[in-house]
Design a protein around this motif. Structure first.
Motif, PDB file in Angstrom:
ATOM      1  N   ASP A  79       0.867  -1.178   0.000  1.00 40.14           N
ATOM      2  CA  ASP A  79       0.000   0.000   0.000  1.00 40.14           C
ATOM      3  C   ASP A  79       0.905   1.230   0.000  1.00 40.14           C
ATOM      4  O   ASP A  79       1.315   1.720   1.045  1.00 40.14           O
ATOM      5  CB  ASP A  79      -0.912   0.004   1.224  1.00 40.14           C
ATOM      6  N   ALA A  80       1.258   1.696  -1.206  1.00 44.62           N
ATOM      7  CA  ALA A  80       2.189   2.813  -1.360  1.00 44.62           C
ATOM      8  C   ALA A  80       1.425   4.095  -1.668  1.00 44.62           C
ATOM      9  O   ALA A  80       0.441   4.078  -2.402  1.00 44.62           O
ATOM     10  CB  ALA A  80       3.187   2.518  -2.475  1.00 44.62           C
ATOM     11  N   VAL A  91       1.212  18.586  -9.784  1.00 47.19           N
ATOM     12  CA  VAL A  91       1.436  17.562  -8.767  1.00 47.19           C
ATOM     13  C   VAL A  91       0.350  16.501  -8.904  1.00 47.19           C
ATOM     14  O   VAL A  91      -0.834  16.817  -9.022  1.00 47.19           O
ATOM     15  CB  VAL A  91       1.435  18.168  -7.353  1.00 47.19           C
ATOM     16  N   ILE A  92       0.779  15.237  -8.891  1.00 47.03           N
ATOM     17  CA  ILE A  92      -0.120  14.093  -9.069  1.00 47.03           C
ATOM     18  C   ILE A  92       0.054  13.175  -7.872  1.00 47.03           C
ATOM     19  O   ILE A  92       1.171  12.765  -7.541  1.00 47.03           O
ATOM     20  CB  ILE A  92       0.209  13.355 -10.380  1.00 47.03           C
ATOM     21  N   ASP A  93      -1.043  12.851  -7.219  1.00 46.07           N
ATOM     22  CA  ASP A  93      -1.063  11.964  -6.054  1.00 46.07           C
ATOM     23  C   ASP A  93      -1.314  10.535  -6.519  1.00 46.07           C
ATOM     24  O   ASP A  93      -2.171  10.304  -7.386  1.00 46.07           O
ATOM     25  CB  ASP A  93      -2.182  12.401  -5.105  1.00 46.07           C
ATOM     26  N   ILE A  94      -0.582   9.585  -5.955  1.00 46.41           N
ATOM     27  CA  ILE A  94      -0.745   8.177  -6.321  1.00 46.41           C
ATOM     28  C   ILE A  94      -0.997   7.357  -5.063  1.00 46.41           C
ATOM     29  O   ILE A  94      -0.267   7.466  -4.077  1.00 46.41           O
ATOM     30  CB  ILE A  94       0.509   7.607  -7.002  1.00 46.41           C
ATOM     31  N   THR A  95      -2.015   6.518  -5.120  1.00 44.96           N
ATOM     32  CA  THR A  95      -2.197   5.425  -4.174  1.00 44.96           C
ATOM     33  C   THR A  95      -2.007   4.164  -4.998  1.00 44.96           C
ATOM     34  O   THR A  95      -2.747   3.935  -5.969  1.00 44.96           O
ATOM     35  CB  THR A  95      -3.605   5.444  -3.541  1.00 44.96           C
ATOM     36  N   ARG A 125       2.678  -7.119  -8.952  1.00 41.24           N
ATOM     37  CA  ARG A 125       1.712  -6.339  -9.716  1.00 41.24           C
ATOM     38  C   ARG A 125       1.091  -5.277  -8.823  1.00 41.24           C
ATOM     39  O   ARG A 125       0.891  -5.498  -7.633  1.00 41.24           O
ATOM     40  CB  ARG A 125       0.586  -7.218 -10.262  1.00 41.24           C
ATOM     41  N   THR A 126       0.746  -4.141  -9.420  1.00 37.16           N
ATOM     42  CA  THR A 126       0.101  -3.078  -8.668  1.00 37.16           C
ATOM     43  C   THR A 126      -1.118  -2.556  -9.426  1.00 37.16           C
ATOM     44  O   THR A 126      -1.262  -2.767 -10.624  1.00 37.16           O
ATOM     45  CB  THR A 126       1.069  -1.899  -8.402  1.00 37.16           C
ATOM     46  N   SER A 127      -1.953  -1.867  -8.678  1.00 30.70           N
ATOM     47  CA  SER A 127      -3.156  -1.261  -9.225  1.00 30.70           C
ATOM     48  C   SER A 127      -3.236   0.175  -8.705  1.00 30.70           C
ATOM     49  O   SER A 127      -3.754   0.421  -7.619  1.00 30.70           O
ATOM     50  CB  SER A 127      -4.379  -2.069  -8.785  1.00 30.70           C
ATOM     51  N   PRO A 128      -2.683   1.139  -9.469  1.00 34.07           N
ATOM     52  CA  PRO A 128      -2.621   2.514  -8.985  1.00 34.07           C
ATOM     53  C   PRO A 128      -3.910   3.295  -9.232  1.00 34.07           C
ATOM     54  O   PRO A 128      -4.659   3.014 -10.158  1.00 34.07           O
ATOM     55  CB  PRO A 128      -1.488   3.113  -9.816  1.00 34.07           C
TER      56      PRO A 128
END
Length: 164
Positions: A79-80, A91-95, A125-128
């Motif tokens: 959980d980044a 500016v772009i926020d990422i979860t 694998r990730t799901s942003p």
């Protein structure tokens, strides 16, 4: 009554396609042990900076984000949360959530052209989800992505693909 087969531009029932958008490289500080509990281990990995390069987005990863990792039975639940500053100043926020585990027989080595983006037997694998109000980058907040990651203790590289 049987519903008709879905129609797409590629014909009936075609699978979604992935389109490479950009690669993010996050530089990592040593992990911080948080605790044991429930049969697992929780750690936090600080993000100290990084780069973003690709056909659809360029910029830098800002220091100050991090990845909370919960490990249970050899599976890391990730959980980044971090920020990108695009080359235009937005500016772009990422979860970015995902999973990492080794010894996965169904995970093949994967390539994007000549670049190996995942190793055989490693599922990473990730799901942003992206947030921004910058008009030039609203497409990020309106698109589903899949991330293929690779890395080590000092850096992680994630290739983000939009789902068409």
């Amino acid at each position: 009554m049987i519903a008709p087969e879905p129609q797409t531009a590629d014909g009936p029932g075609s699978a979604p396609a992935l389109d490479f958008a950009f690669e993010l490289r996050a530089f990592l500080a040593p992990s911080l042990h948080i605790g044991h509990g429930g049969g697992g281990v929780t750690e936090y990995v600080p993000i100290t900076g990084g780069t973003v390069e690709g056909p659809r987005l360029r910029g830098t990863v800002l220091a100050g984000g991090g990845d909370r990792c919960d490990r249970h039975h050899g599976v890391y639940r990730l959980d980044a949360r971090y920020l990108i500053r695009a080359d235009d100043g937005a500016v772009i926020d990422i979860t970015n959530r995902g999973y990492y585990h080794e010894d996965e027989p169904t995970a093949p080595a994967q390539y994007d052209g000549a670049l190996q983006v995942s190793e055989a037997g490693v599922y990473y694998r990730t799901s942003p989800v992206f947030r921004t109000d910058a008009p030039a980058h609203l497409w990020l907040a309106r698109t589903v992505f899949v991330g293929l990651a690779r890395g080590d203790d000092s850096e992680v590289a994630i290739r983000f693909y939009s789902v068409a």
